[in-house]
Write an enzyme that holds these catalytic residues in place. Sequence first.
Site, PDB file in Angstrom:
ATOM      1  N   LEU A   2       0.841  -1.192   0.000  1.00  9.29           N
ATOM      2  CA  LEU A   2       0.000   0.000   0.000  1.00  9.29           C
ATOM      3  C   LEU A   2       0.880   1.248   0.000  1.00  9.29           C
ATOM      4  O   LEU A   2       1.915   1.281   0.668  1.00  9.29           O
ATOM      5  CB  LEU A   2      -0.911  -0.014   1.235  1.00  9.29           C
ATOM      6  CG  LEU A   2      -1.931  -1.163   1.238  1.00  9.29           C
ATOM      7  CD1 LEU A   2      -2.521  -1.358   2.625  1.00  9.29           C
ATOM      8  CD2 LEU A   2      -3.026  -0.917   0.203  1.00  9.29           C
ATOM      9  N   HIS A  31       0.864 -10.039  10.899  1.00 13.95           N
ATOM     10  CA  HIS A  31       2.049 -10.546  10.209  1.00 13.95           C
ATOM     11  C   HIS A  31       2.585 -11.755  10.975  1.00 13.95           C
ATOM     12  O   HIS A  31       2.662 -11.725  12.205  1.00 13.95           O
ATOM     13  CB  HIS A  31       3.110  -9.450  10.130  1.00 13.95           C
ATOM     14  CG  HIS A  31       4.337  -9.897   9.396  1.00 13.95           C
ATOM     15  ND1 HIS A  31       4.362 -10.054   8.022  1.00 13.95           N
ATOM     16  CD2 HIS A  31       5.566 -10.266   9.846  1.00 13.95           C
ATOM     17  CE1 HIS A  31       5.550 -10.487   7.662  1.00 13.95           C
ATOM     18  NE2 HIS A  31       6.308 -10.621   8.750  1.00 13.95           N
TER      19      HIS A  31
END
Length: 219
Positions: A99, A115
């Site tokens: 992003l 994550h």
Amino acid sequence: MADPRPALKVAVLLSGRGSNFRALAEACGAPDYPAEIVLAISNRGDAAGLGIAADFAIPATVIDHTGFDDRAAFEAALTEAIEAAGAELVCLAGFMRLLTSEFTDRWRDRLINIHPSLLPAFRGLDTHARALEAGVRFAGCTVHFVRPDMDDGPIIVQAAVPIRADDTPEDLAARVLAQEHRCYPLAVRWIAEGRVRVSGATVRVEAAEAPDSALINPR
Ligand code: GAR
């Protein structure tokens, strides 16, 4: 007394299997959970996560990045869909697109990611194979606010799991994933309860205490 705060409206962005999306959807199904998923967005039409949206009757849409001229146009379409759904928090759940800072700034402190490593170690892909190769004794997962750099930002919660001598990357991935499914609903709950404060690079979670036991591996 029941919490008078309305449920926090959440959008989930995914690209594949969607097991973290499922964990969030299951959590949101509990009557006392303070958030609701108002939209799931996949950038891939073949993502298994779209089937999970159907199972839970969650509105879902495909915004295929390949159909846009550039990242800005793709991200503008993401923002438009998120805003149209009235989402106040955006959860990346295996969303495998980088992003831009325009998007992460637009949603600053309202955009979180999970994550599969103990950040800041092992950013990026193949975290489990790389952890095994590096010989570290613990692996884990991290839920964090998103900043422009990949897998970077103030950490809300982490879970650590031991690495065993004979682990394969698949063994480790499964052990970490089980903790991902605990941590993501916890982080969203705390945000929805208004207990999470970002201060520079760090996060404070009100009325949450650190455990007082240490893990040593190997024993
Ligand atoms: C999860 O392990 C998540 O932590 C990871 O992708 C997997 C998605 O699984 N995310 C990243 O690596 C982001 N950098 P899921 O689709 O079953 O939730």
